[in-house]
Design an enzyme around this catalytic site. Structure first.
Site, PDB file in Angstrom:
ATOM      1  N   ARG A 168     -10.515   7.927  19.936  1.00 23.34           N
ATOM      2  CA  ARG A 168     -10.160   7.578  21.323  1.00 23.34           C
ATOM      3  C   ARG A 168     -10.052   8.832  22.183  1.00 23.34           C
ATOM      4  NH1 ARG A 168      -5.588   3.718  19.024  1.00 23.34           N
ATOM      5  NH2 ARG A 168      -5.686   5.439  17.574  1.00 23.34           N
ATOM      6  N   LYS A 182       3.315   0.681   3.086  1.00 26.54           N
ATOM      7  CA  LYS A 182       3.069  -0.421   4.028  1.00 26.54           C
ATOM      8  C   LYS A 182       3.184  -1.734   3.280  1.00 26.54           C
ATOM      9  CE  LYS A 182      -0.309   2.163   6.698  1.00 26.54           C
ATOM     10  NZ  LYS A 182      -1.712   2.469   6.574  1.00 26.54           N
ATOM     11  N   HIS A 201     -13.388   2.371  -0.116  1.00 27.05           N
ATOM     12  CA  HIS A 201     -13.367   1.264   0.858  1.00 27.05           C
ATOM     13  C   HIS A 201     -13.939  -0.020   0.257  1.00 27.05           C
ATOM     14  CE1 HIS A 201     -13.627   4.609   4.087  1.00 27.05           C
ATOM     15  NE2 HIS A 201     -12.369   4.206   4.000  1.00 27.05           N
ATOM     16  N   HIS A 242     -18.109   1.231   7.480  1.00 28.24           N
ATOM     17  CA  HIS A 242     -16.642   1.159   7.596  1.00 28.24           C
ATOM     18  C   HIS A 242     -16.214   2.474   8.255  1.00 28.24           C
ATOM     19  CE1 HIS A 242     -12.463   0.242   6.058  1.00 28.24           C
ATOM     20  NE2 HIS A 242     -12.375   1.514   6.417  1.00 28.24           N
ATOM     21  N   ILE A 243     -15.957   2.410   9.561  1.00 28.42           N
ATOM     22  CA  ILE A 243     -15.696   3.637  10.312  1.00 28.42           C
ATOM     23  C   ILE A 243     -14.246   3.627  10.806  1.00 28.42           C
ATOM     24  CG2 ILE A 243     -16.586   5.158  12.124  1.00 28.42           C
ATOM     25  CD1 ILE A 243     -18.765   4.394  10.167  1.00 28.42           C
ATOM     26  N   ASP A 263      -8.877  11.893  16.447  1.00 28.32           N
ATOM     27  CA  ASP A 263      -8.839  10.489  16.868  1.00 28.32           C
ATOM     28  C   ASP A 263      -9.987  10.191  17.832  1.00 28.32           C
ATOM     29  OD1 ASP A 263      -8.187   8.067  18.328  1.00 28.32           O
ATOM     30  OD2 ASP A 263      -6.223   8.218  17.374  1.00 28.32           O
ATOM     31  N   ARG A 268     -12.329  15.161   7.845  1.00 31.84           N
ATOM     32  CA  ARG A 268     -13.126  15.539   6.659  1.00 31.84           C
ATOM     33  C   ARG A 268     -14.556  15.887   7.064  1.00 31.84           C
ATOM     34  NH1 ARG A 268     -11.600  10.235   3.275  1.00 31.84           N
ATOM     35  NH2 ARG A 268      -9.625  10.078   4.365  1.00 31.84           N
ATOM     36  N   ARG A 319      -2.582  -1.950  -3.557  1.00 33.24           N
ATOM     37  CA  ARG A 319      -3.843  -1.245  -3.359  1.00 33.24           C
ATOM     38  C   ARG A 319      -3.809   0.016  -4.221  1.00 33.24           C
ATOM     39  NH1 ARG A 319      -5.231   3.150   1.008  1.00 33.24           N
ATOM     40  NH2 ARG A 319      -7.438   3.360   0.564  1.00 33.24           N
ATOM     41  N   ASN A 321       0.874  -1.167   0.000  1.00 32.54           N
ATOM     42  CA  ASN A 321       0.000   0.000   0.000  1.00 32.54           C
ATOM     43  C   ASN A 321       0.915   1.222   0.000  1.00 32.54           C
ATOM     44  OD1 ASN A 321      -1.818   2.031   0.422  1.00 32.54           O
ATOM     45  ND2 ASN A 321      -2.821   1.080   2.184  1.00 32.54           N
ATOM     46  N   VAL A 348     -12.561   2.507  14.202  1.00 28.13           N
ATOM     47  CA  VAL A 348     -13.555   2.971  15.171  1.00 28.13           C
ATOM     48  C   VAL A 348     -14.695   1.949  15.282  1.00 28.13           C
ATOM     49  CG1 VAL A 348     -15.131   4.840  15.773  1.00 28.13           C
ATOM     50  CG2 VAL A 348     -13.010   5.358  14.557  1.00 28.13           C
ATOM     51  N   GLY A 349     -15.179   1.475  14.149  1.00 27.34           N
ATOM     52  CA  GLY A 349     -16.309   0.537  14.126  1.00 27.34           C
ATOM     53  C   GLY A 349     -16.028  -0.741  14.908  1.00 27.34           C
ATOM     54  N   GLU A 350     -14.776  -1.216  14.835  1.00 29.22           N
ATOM     55  CA  GLU A 350     -14.428  -2.472  15.530  1.00 29.22           C
ATOM     56  C   GLU A 350     -14.127  -2.245  17.005  1.00 29.22           C
ATOM     57  OE1 GLU A 350     -11.220  -4.456  13.401  1.00 29.22           O
ATOM     58  OE2 GLU A 350     -12.196  -3.952  11.515  1.00 29.22           O
ATOM     59  N   GLU A 400      -8.320  -5.775   4.621  1.00 28.99           N
ATOM     60  CA  GLU A 400      -8.166  -5.381   3.216  1.00 28.99           C
ATOM     61  C   GLU A 400      -6.927  -6.026   2.597  1.00 28.99           C
ATOM     62  OE1 GLU A 400      -8.956  -1.497   4.997  1.00 28.99           O
ATOM     63  OE2 GLU A 400      -9.630  -0.871   3.027  1.00 28.99           O
TER      64      GLU A 400
HETATM   65  P1  ADP Z   1      -7.668   4.143   8.318  1.00 27.83           P
HETATM   66  O1  ADP Z   1      -8.811   4.866   7.712  1.00 27.83           O
HETATM   67  O2  ADP Z   1      -6.431   4.978   8.481  1.00 27.83           O
HETATM   68  O3  ADP Z   1      -7.419   2.751   7.757  1.00 27.83           O
HETATM   69  P2  ADP Z   1      -8.419   2.692  10.705  1.00 27.83           P
HETATM   70  O4  ADP Z   1      -9.535   1.875  10.188  1.00 27.83           O
HETATM   71  O5  ADP Z   1      -7.155   2.014  11.071  1.00 27.83           O
HETATM   72  O6  ADP Z   1      -8.137   3.955   9.811  1.00 27.83           O
HETATM   73  O7  ADP Z   1      -8.954   3.456  11.998  1.00 27.83           O
HETATM   74  C1  ADP Z   1      -8.117   4.307  12.721  1.00 27.83           C
HETATM   75  C2  ADP Z   1      -8.944   5.028  13.760  1.00 27.83           C
HETATM   76  O8  ADP Z   1      -9.550   4.068  14.638  1.00 27.83           O
HETATM   77  C3  ADP Z   1      -8.113   5.908  14.684  1.00 27.83           C
HETATM   78  O9  ADP Z   1      -8.021   7.224  14.212  1.00 27.83           O
HETATM   79  C4  ADP Z   1      -8.895   5.894  15.964  1.00 27.83           C
HETATM   80  O10 ADP Z   1      -9.695   7.041  16.010  1.00 27.83           O
HETATM   81  C5  ADP Z   1      -9.821   4.713  15.860  1.00 27.83           C
HETATM   82  N1  ADP Z   1      -9.675   3.776  16.978  1.00 27.83           N
HETATM   83  C6  ADP Z   1      -8.785   2.792  17.129  1.00 27.83           C
HETATM   84  N2  ADP Z   1      -8.965   2.170  18.329  1.00 27.83           N
HETATM   85  C7  ADP Z   1     -10.009   2.775  18.915  1.00 27.83           C
HETATM   86  C8  ADP Z   1     -10.705   2.616  20.166  1.00 27.83           C
HETATM   87  N3  ADP Z   1     -10.353   1.682  21.053  1.00 27.83           N
HETATM   88  N4  ADP Z   1     -11.749   3.430  20.415  1.00 27.83           N
HETATM   89  C9  ADP Z   1     -12.108   4.387  19.537  1.00 27.83           C
HETATM   90  N5  ADP Z   1     -11.501   4.590  18.364  1.00 27.83           N
HETATM   91  C10 ADP Z   1     -10.465   3.809  18.061  1.00 27.83           C
END
Ligand code: ADP
Length: 410
Positions: A285, A14, A180, A208-209, A283, A241, A91, A7, A332-334, A385
């Site tokens: 978190r 990566k 995505h 996909h968050i 972020d 965004r 990718r 990627n 975020v979603g996971e 992915e």
């Molecule tokens: P990308 O779009 O760069 O592939 P990812 O799918 O890896 O992004 O998601 C990264 C985001 O996931 C981080 O910016 C962070 O906000 C969020 N994230 C990761 N772990 C957690 C968590 N435990 N709680 C909330 N958000 C999280």
């Protein structure tokens, strides 16, 4: 067969090396700060401490060379020889209307990707640098490209056209492409397996968050609609965004703030979303932490973010005239139980009954987070992915006649 997945970004790259017979990651890592002083290569092999090397890496060709050196390193490597890499998968963010599936790279594919530079100026040129760098370092190894947009090429015109003069579509291909797609492809298949239902009988809404965020309506295994548009700026509110907004805001802001088009573009892509509303961070978190400490701006950012996801879910239930499961995936979603809870709290009308305990469980496996009695299931299905890129590359190389011969002769 060993497949190297790349990627490639403008200043980073990566990599994941897969053994495809076992679908196992042999090593992975990244090169950061390409073209700057003190570039960093980080390399990881299962169960071993991460290894970091700082050096000067001025371009992508050198970056790939460093990666290959690391993969064959006597102490940290996992291969005895670079000939043990039989294929490389890349990718590529934008495949425009030219690509509805992954393809092996040849001259015409490279030409097409170049033609799409205008549509993805931040991404496609950087991917092309990765492709050329591999070509220089591994000239005899077949390369494939997997596009983020390809999965969405099944959308009907009523989903992908904008209500603007159609000459703009005909002349400049201005339309919704969606992104995505690799993740939606992987997650929809994994969801069908988990539900033990045939994909062509399912209506799914996948959210996909991650840093970038989008939702998609997947009808009978095919993308029917998605929230990102011609670029990844449209749709949900994201880390930096804006997502959806009234297009009239652009000229109005330019006038009022005396900004250039580039400045407004940068504002909407890099200085909006969670970061702008919270004033704290992009972020999730850090937003959740600040909100739980009583920060009102962080709370508002969190609520807006969740509310917009919920609105898209509602729209896609209507678009497909129903839904069999809602799925959360990506960073975020996971990982954010709190975000999932906030979204699901407003979905009771559709029969969603969240199981708070299940929602808090952390696992790398797909799981249901609604109660047994819930009329509609909500799932968390981790995305992968890189694995999908590796699988597509593997299949493409296996199916090319010359490769079948050489592999069967091994
Ligand atoms: P990308 O779009 O760069 O592939 P990812 O799918 O890896 O992004 O998601 C990264 C985001 O996931 C981080 O910016 C962070 O906000 C969020 N994230 C990761 N772990 C957690 C968590 N435990 N709680 C909330 N958000 C999280």
């Amino acid at each position: 067969m060993n497949v190297l997945v790349i990627n490639s970004g403008s200043s980073s790259l990566k990599y994941h090396l897969y053994n495809m017979e076992k679908e196992e990651v042999l090593a992975k890592g990244r090169v950061e700060r390409i073209g700057m002083d003190s570039s960093i290569l980080t390399h990881e092999v299962d169960h071993e401490p991460e290894m970091r090397e700082v050096s000067e890496i001025l371009d992508h060709t050198t970056a790939i060379k460093k990666v290959l050196d690391m993969l064959t390193h006597r102490q940290y490597g996992v291969l005895t020889n670079i000939n043990d890499i039989q294929a490389v998968g890349h990718r590529v963010v934008h495949g425009g209307e030219s690509f509805s599936e992954s393809v092996l790279i040849d001259q015409s594919v490279k030409l097409e990707i170049r033609k799409l530079f205008d549509l993805a100026p931040l991404h496609n040129p950087a991917h092309m640098m990765g492709i050329m760098a591999v070509e220089i370092n591994l000239p005899d190894v077949p390369q494939a490209v997997v596009f983020d947009t390809a999965f969405h090429q099944t959308m009907p015109p009523k989903s992908y056209l904008y209500a603007i003069p159609t000459v703009l579509y005909r002349k400049h291909k201005i339309r919704r492409y969606g992104f995505h797609g690799t993740s939606y492809d992987y997650v929809s298949k994994r969801t069908a397996e988990f539900l033990e239902r045939p994909m062509n009988k399912l209506k799914l809404i996948i959210c996909h968050i991650g840093n970038g965020a989008s939702c998609a309506a997947i009808l009978e295994g095919k993308s029917y609609d998605t929230s990102m548009g011609m670029t990844p700026l449209e749709g949900l509110m994201m880390g930096t965004r804006s997502g959806d907004l009234d297009p009239a805001i652009v000229p109005y802001t330019i006038n009022k703030e005396d900004l250039t088009l580039n400045e407004v573009n940068s504002m909407l892509n890099k200085h909006s979303g969670l970061l702008a509303v919270s004033g704290i961070s992009s972020d999730m978190r850090e937003i959740v932490e600040a909100m739980n400490d009583g920060n009102e701006a962080a709370k508002l950012a969190f609520e807006m973010y969740a509310y917009r996801i919920r609105k898209y879910i509602g729209a896609y239930v209507a678009a497909m005239d129903g839904v069999d499961a809602i799925v959360f995936t990506a960073g975020v979603g996971e990982n954010s139980a709190q975000l999932r809870k906030e979204v699901c709290q407003g979905l009771t009308f559709f029969g969603v009954e969240l199981d708070e305990e299940r929602n808090e469980v952390r696992s790398s496996e797909p799981r249901r987070i609604t109660t047994k009695g819930s009329k509609l299931s909500v799932l968390v299905v981790p995305t992968n992915e890189e694995l999908l890129i590796a699988r597509d590359t593997y299949q493409l190389v296996l199916n090319q006649p010359a490769a079948v011969e050489s592999i069967s002769n091994e």
